[in-house]
Motif scaffolding. Structure first.
Motif, PDB file in Angstrom:
ATOM      1  N   ASP B 239      -2.670  -7.159 -46.193  1.00 19.03           N
ATOM      2  CA  ASP B 239      -4.255  -8.159 -45.066  1.00 19.03           C
ATOM      3  C   ASP B 239      -5.669  -8.546 -45.318  1.00 19.03           C
ATOM      4  OD1 ASP B 239      -4.699  -5.549 -45.139  1.00 19.03           O
ATOM      5  OD2 ASP B 239      -3.557  -5.711 -43.270  1.00 19.03           O
ATOM      6  N   ALA B 412       6.356  -8.103 -53.641  1.00 14.58           N
ATOM      7  CA  ALA B 412       6.236  -9.046 -52.547  1.00 14.58           C
ATOM      8  C   ALA B 412       5.134 -10.338 -53.435  1.00 14.58           C
ATOM      9  CB  ALA B 412       5.874  -7.989 -51.785  1.00 14.58           C
ATOM     10  N   ALA B 436       1.766 -15.748 -42.324  1.00 13.41           N
ATOM     11  CA  ALA B 436       3.089 -14.462 -41.959  1.00 13.41           C
ATOM     12  C   ALA B 436       3.454 -13.707 -43.023  1.00 13.41           C
ATOM     13  CB  ALA B 436       3.876 -15.275 -40.857  1.00 13.41           C
ATOM     14  N   ARG B 437       3.605 -14.467 -44.500  1.00 14.51           N
ATOM     15  CA  ARG B 437       4.818 -14.344 -45.433  1.00 14.51           C
ATOM     16  C   ARG B 437       3.610 -13.519 -45.896  1.00 14.51           C
ATOM     17  NH1 ARG B 437       5.588 -19.880 -47.104  1.00 14.51           N
ATOM     18  NH2 ARG B 437       7.182 -20.439 -45.631  1.00 14.51           N
ATOM     19  N   GLN B 439       1.746 -11.140 -44.669  1.00 14.94           N
ATOM     20  CA  GLN B 439       2.226  -9.912 -43.959  1.00 14.94           C
ATOM     21  C   GLN B 439       3.490  -9.131 -43.939  1.00 14.94           C
ATOM     22  OE1 GLN B 439      -0.345  -8.872 -41.572  1.00 14.94           O
ATOM     23  NE2 GLN B 439       1.407  -6.856 -41.553  1.00 14.94           N
ATOM     24  N   ASP B 440       4.375  -9.917 -44.140  1.00 15.24           N
ATOM     25  CA  ASP B 440       5.954  -9.538 -44.687  1.00 15.24           C
ATOM     26  C   ASP B 440       5.454  -8.324 -45.600  1.00 15.24           C
ATOM     27  OD1 ASP B 440       7.037 -10.509 -42.485  1.00 15.24           O
ATOM     28  OD2 ASP B 440       7.980 -11.814 -43.638  1.00 15.24           O
ATOM     29  N   ASN B 443       3.231  -5.580 -44.701  1.00 15.92           N
ATOM     30  CA  ASN B 443       4.824  -4.775 -45.174  1.00 15.92           C
ATOM     31  C   ASN B 443       5.230  -3.815 -45.892  1.00 15.92           C
ATOM     32  OD1 ASN B 443       3.508  -5.149 -42.726  1.00 15.92           O
ATOM     33  ND2 ASN B 443       5.481  -6.050 -41.814  1.00 15.92           N
ATOM     34  N   ALA B 444       5.896  -4.716 -46.277  1.00 16.54           N
ATOM     35  CA  ALA B 444       7.061  -3.834 -47.813  1.00 16.54           C
ATOM     36  C   ALA B 444       5.980  -2.938 -48.742  1.00 16.54           C
ATOM     37  CB  ALA B 444       7.726  -5.304 -48.452  1.00 16.54           C
TER      38      ALA B 444
END
Lengths: 327, 454
Positions: B239, B412, B436-437, B439-440, B443-444
């Protein structure tokens, strides 16, 4: 059609029970056999094999789904931490499992529903003798004979943004867009699956058609049935059994098909075609979460098995001695 | 280096003949197997070795295996049984079954990015001084090649075998025609040059957006150069703004700068290379020395050079203080010895043979894969000056974060590109969607790092 023989069998089976002890010798022979006079112990070798090949691995799979087995615990996997239903909870709430099941089932259904009329039509067309029929039948089988890997590679090449499909569409003023990613990729998957699998339906439909006795054709001709009525009311009932079986096998095959989507789209898969085999592959072989992927496999097995079981009961494929249907 | 194909083939043949002759000569001079004079007596033993399959040079590989086995037999008296894997899937399955059952190959040749996963299984021999000494010592290797042998200097399992660093290739004629004297050294400079080079049916860059392996390497490289290694201890830093900037630069070549063929959204690396080889683009990014046979037999033969990929991050004219001069991921193969092996001394003897100077040079001559042996590397550089950029890239290669979670992180990072391809195809990857991607992906990556067990 299947009820009559079934009922009669039941009646036969009850007959010996109605008059017990009338013949001592027969009584002794009945010991250790079923009510249908079939010695079940003869199934033991097959039963053992089933336990070894199906039940045991399934039990190990369930055990793995209850432990935290990954690359860190693989070495001594029997002592991997027992985590109960955590993998199942994660699979259902924190993974795209349900979405993948939905994609898999829906694409399989669509592909199967489209291939049935195609396969039946092809079987009907090649039923009567004509010159070159053997050649046509052979050509029909090509998609089925080609390995999935080859089929997917060729289609992948054709579906490239500057591939032959988009080039051809451009010539008639259509912008083909992106076929291997984005919303159209789902249509691509269905289309390629249909192309690759319709000959399977064709084969089973053909086998059903060949079981129609010559007299039936003659009788319907004498009754003055025209081609559609003959097809609809005389021929199609013969196909019910083979097509019910083809429907079932097609669905199962599509749901389990890994090679086709894998070669077409690669890993990671575009979101629109992230079907079940992708998810289990990535979970097992990219994330190395063997416990979670075992739980996913078990959940999806249950989700897929329930409707299939209902279907099996509905079409009575498992309650007749004659899976070929009415004869 | 850049010889005609026939010369290359005859050179390979002569090397094969040479190895065979040497093996036969040694066999003739040697006594019985048990008295072979090797430091390890392997008489009557068989060493099982697992390597990736070589689709490019299958016959040469077969011959090489036969010759190496003969040489090893002569040195130790032991036979070698070869096993191969064709895919990462097969590689992992083999490791899984061997690790669980405690039997299987004694020596594995693994891809460098797979080494952290192998390390996490704790199924391979940790390399202490004794083990390093048995393969000739750490000093015999190019220092950078040890960067992905383990999490740190004290905990290592992988012995570097071959190196496949990434470089860029450029069309000397097209650059000269555009008045560009030197290939770019920063990503911003590369973009400006690419704009200059685009036109008349030629694009500035060949980029494989549709490849399943390339994309994450750009993002990792640009981020590392900007000072963000993506993983710090057990924290994912996807991020960080440097990651967003890396993706925007990577996508921007097509959407903003228009220096890439729009069809590249579906290209894999070989397709991108084919476009460069046809003279349709001025730069081919993210390629290795394995592109040589294709380029030598193409329209750009004699009109291309290799160079380091830019090492100054996007938006900068010089690398920040905490930035790393990452010219390439540390790419190649490592050798690991199974902990369950009952013949470890023999296994290390074999590793020593494979990392010997002569074996390494022969391996390069046959398969185009660079040595990790420092002496062999120096000798090749002197012999083939045109290899200099590739060898320099090898020395400036940096290992990706050594964590068992790396496979998930890599996936990811690639997933961000895969899910952005529809937007890329339409010429616009909206910033909010990209964020957003990312951020996904963050998270992964963090979830995977949280699962790491020491």
């Amino acid at each position: 059609m299947t009820l009559t023989p079934h009922k009669s069998r039941t009646a036969d089976n009850k007959a010996p029970r109605a008059a017990p002890g009338t013949d001592r010798g027969r009584e002794r022979r009945r010991k250790g056999v079923t009510e249908r006079n079939r010695p079940l112990w003869l199934l033991t070798p097959g039963g053992l094999l089933m336990v070894l090949v199906i039940v045991l691995p399934a039990l190990i799979g369930i055990f793995i789904s209850l432990i935290d087995l990954d690359q860190y615990t693989l070495r001594d996997w029997l002592s991997a931490p027992f985590i109960g239903l955590d993998n199942y909870i994660e699979a259902l709430t924190a993974s795209p499992l349900l979405y993948s099941v939905w994609l898999s089932v829906s694409y399989s259904l669509i592909a199967t529903i489209v291939t049935i009329p195609l396969g039946v039509a092809a079987a009907v067309v090649t039923q009567n003798k004509f010159r070159g029929r053997g050649l046509v039948r052979s050509i029909f089988l090509i998609p089925y004979v080609l390995p999935s890997f080859v089929v997917a590679s060729v289609w992948r090449t054709m579906f490239q943004p500057d591939g032959v499909i988009n080039t051809t569409l451009a010539q008639v003023g259509i912008d083909g867009g992106l076929w291997l990613n984005g919303p159209q990729s789902y249509a691509t998957l269905v289309l390629v699956q249909i192309w690759a699998s319709w000959p399977f339906i064709y084969l089973l439909a053909l086998s059903g058609l060949q079981a129609v006795d010559h007299e039936v054709h003659e009788a319907s001709a004498i009754d003055g049935a025209l081609w559609w009525n003959k097809l609809r009311y005389v021929i199609f009932p013969y196909l019910k059994g083979p097509l019910s079986l083809a429907f079932l096998l097609s669905i199962l095959h599509h749901i389990n098909n890994f090679t086709l989507p894998f070669v077409l789209f690669g890993v990671p898969a575009p979101a629109d075609v992230a079907v079940l085999p992708f998810l289990t592959y990535v979970t097992s072989f990219q994330s190395f979460r063997f416990g979670l992927s075992a739980a996913m496999a078990f959940v999806s097995l249950v989700l897929v098995a329930i409707p299939l079981f209902i279907y099996l009961r509905a079409v009575k494929l498992d309650t007749t001695d004659d899976p070929g249907g009415k004869k | 280096m850049r010889t005609e194909k026939s010369r290359s083939t005859s050179r390979k043949l002569s090397v094969i003949v040479g190895i065979t002759a040497t093996a036969l000569a040694l066999a003739a001079c040697g006594g019985t197997g048990g008295e072979a004079g090797g430091p390890v007596d392997g008489e009557g033993k068989t060493l099982n070795v697992l390597m990736g399959v070589d689709n490019q040079y299958p016959e040469e590989r077969q011959q090489w295996q036969t010759d190496i086995a003969a040489k090893f037999k002569e040195q130790t008296g032991a036979d070698i049984e070869w096993e191969t894997y064709a895919s990462a899937n097969e590689e992992l399955t083999k490791i899984q079954t061997s690790v669980v059952s405690g039997q299987g190959p004694d020596v594995y040749s693994l891809g460098t990015t797979f080494t952290p996963t192998a390390y996490a299984t704790q199924a391979f021999v940790p390399l202490q001084e004794e083990e390093w000494a048995s393969v000739g010592g750490k000093d015999r290797f190019v220092p950078s090649s040890l960067g992905i042998s383990g999490p740190d200097d004290e905990n290592q399992v992988g012995i570097p075998f071959v190196s496949r660093p990434f470089v860029l290739a450029y069309n000397t004629e097209l650059l000269a025609a555009a008045g560009i004297e030197e290939p770019a050294t920063s990503w911003d400079e590369l973009r400006e040059q690419a704009k200059q080079l685009t036109g008349d049916g030629v694009y500035g860059l060949s980029v494989a957006y549709g490849d399943n392996y390339d994309p994450w390497k750009y993002v990792w490289g640009m981020s590392a150069q900007a000072g963000n290694p993506l993983v710090e201890e057990k924290t994912a830093t996807l991020d960080d703004p440097s990651v967003l900037e890396a993706y925007q630069t990577y996508f921007g070549w097509l959407t903003e700068d228009k220096v890439v063929d729009p069809a590249a959204v579906g290209w894999t690396n070989p397709q991108a290379l084919a476009e460069f080889a046809a003279g349709n683009s001025a730069y081919m990014l993210m390629t290795t020395s394995s592109s040589l046979p294709t380029l030598e037999d193409s329209a750009v033969a004699g009109k291309y050079e290799y160079a380091l990929m830019p090492t100054i991050p996007p938006g900068a004219t010089e690398r920040p203080a905490d930035g790393v001069e990452a010219a390439s991921i540390l790419s190649g193969d490592n050798l690991v010895v199974a902990d369950y092996s009952q013949q470890k001394p023999l296994a290390f003897e074999f590793v020593k043979l494979l990392t010997d100077k002569d074996t390494q040079i022969e391996y390069y001559e046959l398969f185009g894969q660079l040595p990790t042996n420092a002496e062999a590397s120096a000798e090749l550089e002197a012999k083939y000056p045109e290899l200099a950029p590739i060898l320099e890239s090898a020395s400036k290669s940096v290992g990706t974060p050594f964590t068992g979670a790396w496979s998930d992180i890599q996936l990811a990072l690639t997933n961000v590109v895969v899910q952005s391809v529809p937007g890329l195809s339409e010429g616009n990857v909206p910033k909010n969607e990209l964020e957003a991607r990312i951020q996904d992906a963050q998270n992964a990556a963090q979830e995977s790092l949280d699962r790491v067990k020491d």
